[in-house]
Design a protein around this motif. Sequence first.
Motif, PDB file in Angstrom:
ATOM      1  N   LYS A 216       7.768   3.196  -6.862  1.00  0.00           N
ATOM      2  CA  LYS A 216       7.224   4.526  -7.128  1.00  0.00           C
ATOM      3  C   LYS A 216       5.735   4.399  -7.389  1.00  0.00           C
ATOM      4  O   LYS A 216       5.322   3.686  -8.298  1.00  0.00           O
ATOM      5  N   CYS A 217       4.951   5.078  -6.564  1.00  0.00           N
ATOM      6  CA  CYS A 217       3.499   5.014  -6.711  1.00  0.00           C
ATOM      7  C   CYS A 217       3.091   5.716  -8.011  1.00  0.00           C
ATOM      8  O   CYS A 217       3.436   6.878  -8.215  1.00  0.00           O
ATOM      9  N   PRO A 218       2.374   5.025  -8.913  1.00  0.00           N
ATOM     10  CA  PRO A 218       1.965   5.659 -10.166  1.00  0.00           C
ATOM     11  C   PRO A 218       0.887   6.726  -9.977  1.00  0.00           C
ATOM     12  O   PRO A 218       0.654   7.532 -10.864  1.00  0.00           O
ATOM     13  N   VAL A 219       0.242   6.730  -8.822  1.00  0.00           N
ATOM     14  CA  VAL A 219      -0.844   7.691  -8.582  1.00  0.00           C
ATOM     15  C   VAL A 219      -0.281   9.010  -8.082  1.00  0.00           C
ATOM     16  O   VAL A 219      -0.526  10.069  -8.657  1.00  0.00           O
ATOM     17  N   CYS A 220       0.502   8.954  -6.962  1.00  0.00           N
ATOM     18  CA  CYS A 220       0.957  10.204  -6.345  1.00  0.00           C
ATOM     19  C   CYS A 220       2.461  10.406  -6.483  1.00  0.00           C
ATOM     20  O   CYS A 220       2.999  11.381  -5.950  1.00  0.00           O
ATOM     21  N   LYS A 221       3.154   9.490  -7.168  1.00  0.00           N
ATOM     22  CA  LYS A 221       4.599   9.571  -7.463  1.00  0.00           C
ATOM     23  C   LYS A 221       5.478   9.506  -6.204  1.00  0.00           C
ATOM     24  O   LYS A 221       6.638   9.859  -6.253  1.00  0.00           O
TER      25      LYS A 221
ATOM     26  N   ARG B   3       0.853  -1.180   0.000  1.00  0.00           N
ATOM     27  CA  ARG B   3       0.000   0.000   0.000  1.00  0.00           C
ATOM     28  C   ARG B   3       0.890   1.232   0.000  1.00  0.00           C
ATOM     29  O   ARG B   3       1.864   1.286   0.744  1.00  0.00           O
ATOM     30  N   CYS B   4       0.560   2.194  -0.832  1.00  0.00           N
ATOM     31  CA  CYS B   4       1.310   3.447  -0.857  1.00  0.00           C
ATOM     32  C   CYS B   4       1.119   4.135   0.493  1.00  0.00           C
ATOM     33  O   CYS B   4      -0.009   4.292   0.950  1.00  0.00           O
ATOM     34  N   PRO B   5       2.228   4.522   1.150  1.00  0.00           N
ATOM     35  CA  PRO B   5       2.098   5.161   2.459  1.00  0.00           C
ATOM     36  C   PRO B   5       1.398   6.525   2.413  1.00  0.00           C
ATOM     37  O   PRO B   5       0.866   6.976   3.419  1.00  0.00           O
ATOM     38  N   LYS B   6       1.379   7.151   1.235  1.00  0.00           N
ATOM     39  CA  LYS B   6       0.773   8.481   1.146  1.00  0.00           C
ATOM     40  C   LYS B   6      -0.692   8.426   0.720  1.00  0.00           C
ATOM     41  O   LYS B   6      -1.562   8.944   1.421  1.00  0.00           O
ATOM     42  N   CYS B   7      -0.964   7.785  -0.415  1.00  0.00           N
ATOM     43  CA  CYS B   7      -2.343   7.809  -0.941  1.00  0.00           C
ATOM     44  C   CYS B   7      -3.091   6.501  -0.715  1.00  0.00           C
ATOM     45  O   CYS B   7      -4.261   6.391  -1.091  1.00  0.00           O
ATOM     46  N   LYS B   8      -2.448   5.511  -0.113  1.00  0.00           N
ATOM     47  CA  LYS B   8      -3.068   4.210   0.228  1.00  0.00           C
ATOM     48  C   LYS B   8      -3.492   3.398  -0.993  1.00  0.00           C
ATOM     49  O   LYS B   8      -4.292   2.463  -0.863  1.00  0.00           O
TER      50      LYS B   8
HETATM   51 ZN   LIG Z   1       0.512   6.929  -3.776  1.00  0.00          ZN
END
Ligand SMILES: [Zn+2]
Length: 133
Positions: free
Chosen positions: A121-126, A101-106
């Motif tokens: 690297k999260c593709p949603v929030c980078k 899970r992305c720690p920033k945007c989940k």
């Molecule tokens: Zn994210």
Amino acid sequence: MNWLQRFMYGRHGPDQLMLGLFVLFLILNVVCLFLHGLPYLIFAVLSTAVLLFALYRMLSRKNEKRWAENQKFLSIMQPVFRSFQTGRARWADRKVYRYYRCPKCKATLRVPRGRGKICIKCPVCKTEFIKKA
Ligand SMILES: [Zn+2]
């Protein structure tokens, strides 16, 4: 079997909501096993009412109303069914991928397994974070 076919002709028959009601009926009956006195009576009456409602729906001739009820049930239960599908898919490819899970945007991120420590690297929030894959 001919009499049953004739009896069911034009009736709504079983659908997903009927199956859901039957599962609810079973759950209520299991709860009944652990209860005594008035709570037992309440749950027993409730489970019987659920079963009778399921039977009523199945034997009903008002197909459009029953279809609309079923559609409403399906739209309410969509997140539950989807989470089951997701869980099953994750279980199937658990040896090939890991999920984080992305720690920033989940957001849920799928990464290939067996690559050691990798920077994801999260593709949603980078956002970038390091995990063992
Ligand atoms: Zn994210």
